[in-house]
Write a protein that holds these residues in place. Structure first.
Motif, PDB file in Angstrom:
ATOM      1  N   ASP A  62      53.490 -31.436  16.619  1.00 45.01           N
ATOM      2  CA  ASP A  62      53.032 -32.067  17.473  1.00 45.01           C
ATOM      3  C   ASP A  62      51.562 -31.083  17.135  1.00 45.01           C
ATOM      4  O   ASP A  62      51.698 -30.248  18.417  1.00 45.01           O
ATOM      5  CB  ASP A  62      52.943 -32.448  18.225  1.00 45.01           C
ATOM      6  CG  ASP A  62      54.407 -33.508  17.694  1.00 45.01           C
ATOM      7  OD1 ASP A  62      54.412 -33.487  16.695  1.00 45.01           O
ATOM      8  OD2 ASP A  62      54.696 -33.846  18.890  1.00 45.01           O
ATOM      9  N   ARG A 108      50.197 -34.993  13.634  1.00 47.21           N
ATOM     10  CA  ARG A 108      52.149 -34.046  13.854  1.00 47.21           C
ATOM     11  C   ARG A 108      51.984 -32.858  13.502  1.00 47.21           C
ATOM     12  O   ARG A 108      52.700 -32.246  13.027  1.00 47.21           O
ATOM     13  CB  ARG A 108      52.498 -35.470  13.355  1.00 47.21           C
ATOM     14  CG  ARG A 108      53.305 -37.141  13.953  1.00 47.21           C
ATOM     15  CD  ARG A 108      53.620 -36.665  14.345  1.00 47.21           C
ATOM     16  NE  ARG A 108      54.691 -37.251  15.405  1.00 47.21           N
ATOM     17  CZ  ARG A 108      55.357 -37.723  16.067  1.00 47.21           C
ATOM     18  NH1 ARG A 108      55.406 -36.903  17.231  1.00 47.21           N
ATOM     19  NH2 ARG A 108      56.200 -39.093  16.536  1.00 47.21           N
ATOM     20  N   ASN A 109      50.642 -32.330  12.699  1.00 44.93           N
ATOM     21  CA  ASN A 109      50.846 -31.517  12.034  1.00 44.93           C
ATOM     22  C   ASN A 109      49.577 -30.623  12.021  1.00 44.93           C
ATOM     23  O   ASN A 109      48.541 -31.091  12.217  1.00 44.93           O
ATOM     24  CB  ASN A 109      51.504 -31.010  10.647  1.00 44.93           C
ATOM     25  CG  ASN A 109      50.271 -32.533   9.740  1.00 44.93           C
ATOM     26  OD1 ASN A 109      49.944 -32.028   9.361  1.00 44.93           O
ATOM     27  ND2 ASN A 109      50.812 -33.568   9.508  1.00 44.93           N
ATOM     28  N   ASP A 139      48.960 -38.996   8.004  1.00 36.21           N
ATOM     29  CA  ASP A 139      50.444 -39.740   7.713  1.00 36.21           C
ATOM     30  C   ASP A 139      50.579 -41.373   6.802  1.00 36.21           C
ATOM     31  O   ASP A 139      49.541 -41.029   5.675  1.00 36.21           O
ATOM     32  CB  ASP A 139      49.797 -40.651   9.112  1.00 36.21           C
ATOM     33  CG  ASP A 139      50.146 -40.011  10.538  1.00 36.21           C
ATOM     34  OD1 ASP A 139      50.229 -38.721  10.047  1.00 36.21           O
ATOM     35  OD2 ASP A 139      49.281 -40.094  11.076  1.00 36.21           O
ATOM     36  N   GLY A 141      54.476 -40.549  10.721  1.00 38.98           N
ATOM     37  CA  GLY A 141      54.037 -38.633  10.275  1.00 38.98           C
ATOM     38  C   GLY A 141      54.959 -37.776   9.864  1.00 38.98           C
ATOM     39  O   GLY A 141      56.170 -37.643   9.607  1.00 38.98           O
ATOM     40  N   TRP A 170      56.619 -33.999  10.154  1.00 36.32           N
ATOM     41  CA  TRP A 170      56.028 -33.335  11.449  1.00 36.32           C
ATOM     42  C   TRP A 170      57.080 -31.565  10.877  1.00 36.32           C
ATOM     43  O   TRP A 170      58.194 -31.621  10.313  1.00 36.32           O
ATOM     44  CB  TRP A 170      57.343 -32.813  12.393  1.00 36.32           C
ATOM     45  CG  TRP A 170      57.491 -32.830  13.691  1.00 36.32           C
ATOM     46  CD1 TRP A 170      56.754 -32.666  14.489  1.00 36.32           C
ATOM     47  CD2 TRP A 170      57.702 -31.111  14.326  1.00 36.32           C
ATOM     48  NE1 TRP A 170      56.755 -31.892  15.691  1.00 36.32           N
ATOM     49  CE2 TRP A 170      57.173 -30.613  15.281  1.00 36.32           C
ATOM     50  CE3 TRP A 170      58.810 -30.897  12.993  1.00 36.32           C
ATOM     51  CZ2 TRP A 170      57.592 -29.658  15.922  1.00 36.32           C
ATOM     52  CZ3 TRP A 170      59.031 -29.506  13.524  1.00 36.32           C
ATOM     53  CH2 TRP A 170      58.872 -28.972  15.528  1.00 36.32           C
ATOM     54  N   ASN A 190      57.369 -42.614  16.455  1.00 38.45           N
ATOM     55  CA  ASN A 190      56.831 -42.303  17.815  1.00 38.45           C
ATOM     56  C   ASN A 190      58.740 -43.028  18.325  1.00 38.45           C
ATOM     57  O   ASN A 190      59.035 -44.143  17.619  1.00 38.45           O
ATOM     58  CB  ASN A 190      56.327 -42.372  18.387  1.00 38.45           C
ATOM     59  CG  ASN A 190      55.094 -41.887  17.733  1.00 38.45           C
ATOM     60  OD1 ASN A 190      54.993 -40.759  17.847  1.00 38.45           O
ATOM     61  ND2 ASN A 190      53.841 -41.693  17.642  1.00 38.45           N
TER      62      ASN A 190
END
Length: 320
Positions: free
Chosen positions: A25, A39-40, A64, A70, A72, A96
């Protein structure tokens, strides 16, 4: 503005001497023209310079999925080819939750592999993302790629899992292997069952048990003929940074003494979690550089000072 704060990152050194870091994140500045929270992300380090690898849409490096799921990052590894490096990033697919950040801020749906081509001196290019299995929130199913290591012509992919009962904070550790060219073909994977390598994951050997176990994401690497697993014992609510050691990639892994204390603090909302090792960064005999995430449950604090949300580094002694 493209990189203000982030969770810990895994790194790899390329054949041209540059170093790639992939981060989880990532928070960008309020005036950034694009998606502020992703997320990355990826940084490329060369000498004293760091560049952000920014996609054309200014979103996440690994986009995404259409349904908002997403990716990670967990681990990174590379295979050297003539004129370029093939870099694989193991990621977990996440949705999430209502927790601000840390390991409880998302639900894990399974593992995926993102492949990049990095030509010598050029910008990394994402060429493929493959989900390894169907989405499943079951925590007892191993998340493959929680750690990765390339050794003697094999890619070792370590998986972590949490038992349904009794509930414990730590994760168990398991291992699979595959030839580099077959990494996206799970039919070619082999799984360690405690006695040998098998084609099925129906019976897995346990390298580290969940009780007193590792974090969901960790580092495993080989150095001078020994193998080491670096993690925070008992995951998010633990305090001890621990290094396990083994004679080979399948263990047996023996827990060493705590090399550092990295507790979270409920009273202040300070979060410390998911340490990762960087064995070829600033090498010194008998030691390893380790980074860990630091964050706060109070997002306003992070928004005011994104430096609160950046990895911290320390050096720990390897078990003898």
């Amino acid at each position: 503005p493209e990189f203000q704060g982030a969770d810990v990152g895994a790194d790899v050194q390329l054949q041209d001497g540059r170093r790639l870091w992939v981060f989880g994140d990532t928070l960008r500045s309020p005036d950034f023209e694009g998606q502020r929270f992703v997320r990355n992300s990826m940084l490329v380090f060369e000498n004293d310079c760091a560049d952000v690898v920014l996609p054309a849409d200014h979103g996440a490096l690994i986009p995404d999925r259409d349904n908002g799921i997403g990716y990670w990052p967990m681990s990174i590894a590379r295979i050297e080819r003539t004129g370029y490096d093939l870099v694989g990033v193991a990621v977990q697919r996440v949705s999430n939750t209502n927790v601000p950040d840390g390991v409880l801020a998302f639900e894990n749906l399974g593992s995926s592999i993102a492949l990049f081509i990095v030509a010598v001196g050029q910008t990394p290019q994402l060429i493929d993302v493959k989900d390894l299995l169907a989405d499943d929130k079951d925590p007892t199913r191993p998340t493959w790629g929680a750690a990765a290591a390339v050794h003697d012509g094999w890619v070792y992919l370590y998986g972590t899992a949490n038992p349904a009962k009794p509930y414990v904070f730590g994760f168990s550790l398991h291992v699979a292997r595959v030839r580099p060219d077959d990494i996206l073909n799970t039919a070619k994977w082999q799984y360690w069952d405690g006695d040998g390598w098998k084609a099925s994951a129906s019976k897995l050997g346990t390298l580290v048990p969940a009780e007193g176990g590792v974090s969901q994401t960790l580092s495993v690497f080989e150095k001078d003929g020994r193998w080491f697993a670096v993690s925070k014992k008992d995951e998010f609510l633990g305090s001890h940074l621990v290094i396990w050691s083994a004679p080979g990639p399948t263990g047996p892994f023996t827990e060493g003494p705590a090399v550092a204390e990295i507790p979270s603090e409920a009273s202040t909302g300070l979060l410390r979690y998911m340490p990762l090792a960087h064995p070829d960064l600033l090498p010194r005999p008998g030691t390893v550089v380790v980074s860990y995430s630091q964050n706060s449950t109070d997002f306003d604090k992070v928004d005011d000072d994104p430096f609160l949300y950046r990895p911290r580094f320390l050096r720990g002694d390897l078990p003898r």
